[in-house]
Structure formats: C-alpha cells, structure tokens
Design a protein around this motif. Sequence first.
Motif, PDB file in Angstrom:
ATOM      1  N   MET A   1       0.826  -1.201   0.000  1.00 24.34           N
ATOM      2  CA  MET A   1       0.000   0.000   0.000  1.00 24.34           C
ATOM      3  C   MET A   1       0.861   1.253   0.000  1.00 24.34           C
ATOM      4  O   MET A   1       0.401   2.341  -0.340  1.00 24.34           O
ATOM      5  N   GLY A   2       2.140   1.102   0.421  1.00 26.22           N
ATOM      6  CA  GLY A   2       3.035   2.241   0.429  1.00 26.22           C
ATOM      7  C   GLY A   2       3.463   2.692   1.807  1.00 26.22           C
ATOM      8  O   GLY A   2       4.144   3.725   1.940  1.00 26.22           O
TER       9      GLY A   2
ATOM     10  N   ALA B   1     -10.520 -10.382   6.922  1.00 26.87           N
ATOM     11  CA  ALA B   1      -9.931 -11.567   6.302  1.00 26.87           C
ATOM     12  C   ALA B   1      -8.671 -11.244   5.500  1.00 26.87           C
ATOM     13  O   ALA B   1      -8.116 -12.128   4.833  1.00 26.87           O
ATOM     14  N   GLY B   2      -8.220  -9.994   5.545  1.00 28.15           N
ATOM     15  CA  GLY B   2      -6.988  -9.642   4.852  1.00 28.15           C
ATOM     16  C   GLY B   2      -7.167  -9.234   3.402  1.00 28.15           C
ATOM     17  O   GLY B   2      -6.192  -9.206   2.642  1.00 28.15           O
ATOM     18  N   TRP B   3      -8.381  -8.888   3.008  1.00 27.98           N
ATOM     19  CA  TRP B   3      -8.637  -8.500   1.613  1.00 27.98           C
ATOM     20  C   TRP B   3      -8.403  -7.001   1.425  1.00 27.98           C
ATOM     21  O   TRP B   3      -8.683  -6.192   2.305  1.00 27.98           O
ATOM     22  N   ALA B   4      -7.944  -6.646   0.236  1.00 35.93           N
ATOM     23  CA  ALA B   4      -7.829  -5.236  -0.135  1.00 35.93           C
ATOM     24  C   ALA B   4      -9.216  -4.677  -0.441  1.00 35.93           C
ATOM     25  O   ALA B   4      -9.935  -5.204  -1.281  1.00 35.93           O
TER      26      ALA B   4
ATOM     27  N   GLN C   1      -1.757 -11.783  -3.213  1.00 33.00           N
ATOM     28  CA  GLN C   1      -3.028 -12.449  -3.481  1.00 33.00           C
ATOM     29  C   GLN C   1      -3.756 -12.729  -2.164  1.00 33.00           C
ATOM     30  O   GLN C   1      -3.128 -13.097  -1.166  1.00 33.00           O
ATOM     31  N   PRO C   2      -5.078 -12.569  -2.134  1.00 36.79           N
ATOM     32  CA  PRO C   2      -5.811 -12.892  -0.904  1.00 36.79           C
ATOM     33  C   PRO C   2      -5.728 -14.386  -0.594  1.00 36.79           C
ATOM     34  O   PRO C   2      -5.524 -15.205  -1.486  1.00 36.79           O
TER      35      PRO C   2
END
Length: 622
Positions: free
Chosen positions: A70-71, A343-346, A370-371
Amino acid sequence: MKKIFRKFSTILLIFLSGVMFSQNKISAFEIKNGSFLLHGKPFTIHSGEMHYPRVPKEYWKHRLQMMKAMGLNTVTTYVFWNYHEESPGQWNFSGEKDLKKFIKTAQEVGLYVIIRPGPYVCAEWEFGGYPWWLQKNRNLEIRTDNKAFLDECEKYIIQLTKQIVPLQIDRGGPVIMVQAENEFGSYVEQRKEISLQAHRRYSHKIKDMLLKHGITVPLFTSDGSSLFKGGSIEGALPTANGESDIDVLKKSINEYHNGKGPYMVAEYYPGWLDHWAEPFVKVKTEDVVKQSEIYIKNNISFNYYMIHGGTNFAFTSGANYDKDHDIQPDLTSYDYDAPINEAGWATPKYTALRSVFQKLNNNKLPEIPQPIKVITIPEFKISKTAPLFDVIKGRKPVVNNQPLSFEDLNLGSGYVLYRRKFDQNQKGTLEIKGLRDYAVVYINEKKMGELNRIDKKYDLDIEIRKGDRLDILVENMGRINYGSEINHNIKGIISPVKINENEVSENWEMFTLPFDRFPDYDYKLKNIPQNSPVIQEAEFNLTETGDTFLDTRDFGKGIVFINGKNIGRYWKIGPQQTLYVPGVWLKKGKNVIQIFEQLNPNTTIKTIDHPILEQLVGLGGM
C-alpha cells in the motif's frame, strides 16, 4: 624510550579518534531539530496499526506485505499484557504470542516497527490489556501512583523489554519508537478527584521503568490534542490522536515539545469500532483519502488506526460504557471498516490509498499479495447435542450465602451458573441490579427470560413454587476498556439477588464454566428442551482448506470452537452475523466444530464466502 613514546602516542591517537567518532556517530533513529531522523536524514512515518494477537501467526507476513504494497513504511502494534501473562507469573511469548517473530517478520518485509505497550492500551480489548486478577488485590488501584499496581507494571515491563530491547533499531532491529502509557490525558480529565500532580507522578514512573529496563529509542505519548496537559510526559514526544486540523496539531505539540515538532498523529481513524446491538460504523473512502493527502502535503507523520483490524478471538473483546448503556460490548470481528478487511482483503479504501502513496514513490510499489483462498463447506448437520444442565451434573459447586463474583470464584472469562433451590413459594419481580453482564433465567430448566446490561434490563416477573430450582446463567461479555468505568470491572452477580425487594440469601450454588477449552462429554441421544443451553458437536471433512465464514444467522447466542480453537462469540441481534474461520485452523480430512449455544439449539451448519457485519436485528429481536 622513543619506541615506548611512539607506542603510547599511537594508542592515544586511536583512543581520541574513537572518542571523536562516538561523538559524531549518527543515531539510527532520533528526534532532532524538530524532525524524525533516520540514519541522519529526515524521515516521515507513514504507519498502519495491526495487532498480532488478532491475526493468526501464519498470516502475519501476508498482512504486513499488504501494508508494504500500500506504500506504508512502518507497522504499529499494541502489546496486550493480559495476552502474555496467562496466569499470575506465567508468561508466554511463544507460538501465536511470539512478539519477537512478529517484529522480525516486519523487518523481513521492509517495515519499521512502533511498539505501544501500555501497560494500559484500550484497543477495544478485554480490560484494556490488564490481567483480570489485578482486581483481586484490594490494595491495588490501576492507572495511579499506587505501589501494588506499579509493582505489577514493572514485572510486565521487565518481560516486555526482554522481547523488544534486542530488536531496537540501534541494535540492528526495526523498532524505532515505544509509547509510554496510552491516552492518559482523557483518563486524567475523567478522574479530576485525583490531583494532576499525582497523575503525572504515575505516568512518569511508567516512562522511567521503560528507560530503566533498556528502552533507548525515542518515547512518545498519544492523546487528543486538547488533553496534553494531563497526558504528556517530559522526555517523550506528544502526538495527537484523531487531529485533522494541522494548525491545531502543530500548536498543541509545540506547547509541550519545546516549541517545535516533529508532528505526528498516532491514531488517524479510517474506520471505527463496533458494538453488539448497534449499527456497523462506516467511514467514507473519499474522506480518508482527503485527510491522508492533507497530512502528506504538510509533512505530518501519521498512523492509520486500524490499517487491519483482524478478529477478537475467544474472550478477548472489550467493552465501552456510556450513560445510555451500562455496557457496550464489542463485536468478535475487529474489521473496523479498515483498508485491509478482517480476512486480509484489499478494500476499495485500500486501493484508493495505495494510489495516494504511489505518487510519493519513485519506484513502483510492490504487487498486492493475493488474498488467502476462500472456500465454502457443504452444509452439514450437528450430530451431538447435550443440555448444559446435564453436562454439569456430578460437578461439585461452590456454595455461599450470597452469589460470588467471577473474581471471587477465580474465573476470568466465560460463564457462571448460579443455582438456588426454594423451600417455599415465591411470586413477583426477580431483580439483579448487580448483573455483569448478560443472563438467562430458568426455573426447573425452563427458560423464563433474559437480562442484560446493554439496555439496563435487570428484572423480570417470575413464579417459584416450593421445591423449584432457579438457575441463572451469567456471561461476562468483556471488561470495560476505556474511561473511568474501567475501575468497575468485577463480573458475575455482584450484588444481592432480590425477589419483591427481599434478598435471596443462603445456599447459593455456583458452577464455573470458563470454556478455556471445550468440555469433554459423553453425548447420548435424547430430546433437547426448547430454549435450553446446550453444547453441540459435529465432524466435517475437507479435501482442501481455506478461509471461510460461519453463517450464524440461524443461531441464538454463544461461542464456537473449530479444531479446539475458540473463534469467538456470536449473537443473533447483530450487526455481525458471521464468524471468520481462518483456513490455517482447518485441515484436510476430519475437522471438528463445537458450539455452546445459550438460547436456541440449531441443527444445521452453513458457511458462506463473505462476511456479514452490517445486519442489525437489535435487542427487540431477542
């Protein structure tokens, strides 16, 4: 003689050179001339908060890579005292609790680390991070200049610093800053009966303990910008939580930091916390992007609280308190509407912020990981069910003339079944003003009603006949973690039970149900009374593993274990209607699900491929 002189001169020259080098040596990370300096160069902290206890250890690296992609350049984490001191004097920093591994993983990913160890942390975490048994010492008062409390704090800080001192940046690690206490200014404001001088004696002693036991990186505090008078600590950088106005931010920090920066917002909220029986809170993506750009434009360091919330597994969720609710228990999900979801998703918020940070980087940001794979499990049936009343048969209760608290029963979390048999008729209003926090009332194992602190329902009408048995199943829904009410955190039934204003005393029996592990029981087929509390079990087989979401919409209220791990609390009132099941806790072949259902036994288990966190039914749907 000349040789001796030359040798002495050489030694002296080497010594003086070493002295000059040490004087000119650049600190790895420091606060100097109003700036953060990293290896001597100005550095702006772009951080995201993630708490390692809220994420399975197998997923730490994935989530940290998400932040890097994400930076961000830094990860911030709280350390929860009660997570590591499992019982008095018994410390655990291994496995899921391996703080060193989390810090080293962040370094592998390329992130610096900020540690927020408290000892008080808030964080919507049970008791704000304090071990529950501190309350058993009647001479101890938390968050004050109290010897009994400070002695316990130092024991914690000794254990904590063993983990983080070797990983400070001046020793080759990634830890660049450590926080002293947490949001103390708001506590000072709420407890004005204690002098400001006494408050500051306490907070400065916490700072001194951190320094005494080896913290050498810069210290900081975090408070609302108007609360620095009570919360700031000499020798620590004040930072302003939630401050969006740059002028206010700078003015507040200047006043308490020698008239200059660096300027930092230690908590900027891209989402917000959530309670049972209340709507799920959302923060608009465009608002988060706009505020982030303002910070960046003005060279303000900041930390997203939270960048990734994770999950309050087991009994770790805390609670709030306000005048309208005696308690506001937090959800199992700590999704927080964060840029990286539970759940760790973007999320779209993540993608938008990544575009902002990409503009700051000359090099292309890393690819988004990747998720984790998501699966759904074919619907299956519960195969074993037993009434809780049968499960406790044969157990020896604690007997007392009055109901005892969880603490007096040496119980931190879970449930207590309070029982009394009557030798004469009783009819009228049952009242339990000292209920902490939720109860289901039964007569002869038949449900009479529910009581709870959320809407201050402390009484119900009952009729008891001679020979009847009254059972009150009481649940601790998480100790208050914020504000002055943190001092009133005893659980269970903490005042006399009354019927028609008359105390019900003598011959109370109490059965403790900690559910630190699921109870072993020899299930037998039998008809289960409607609305009876039950334990349930079933097996299911998998050919592949992955994350999934247990659909609890047909359940009542209770907790779920998957392969021995307590994945948290569910409650039909919402807004949370699913439980996150990490795929790393599933296995190919046989798996076991175990449920403690307090209200209405269910026979079918369903999973879905997404969370449901915004479906509010409310207490009226109970």
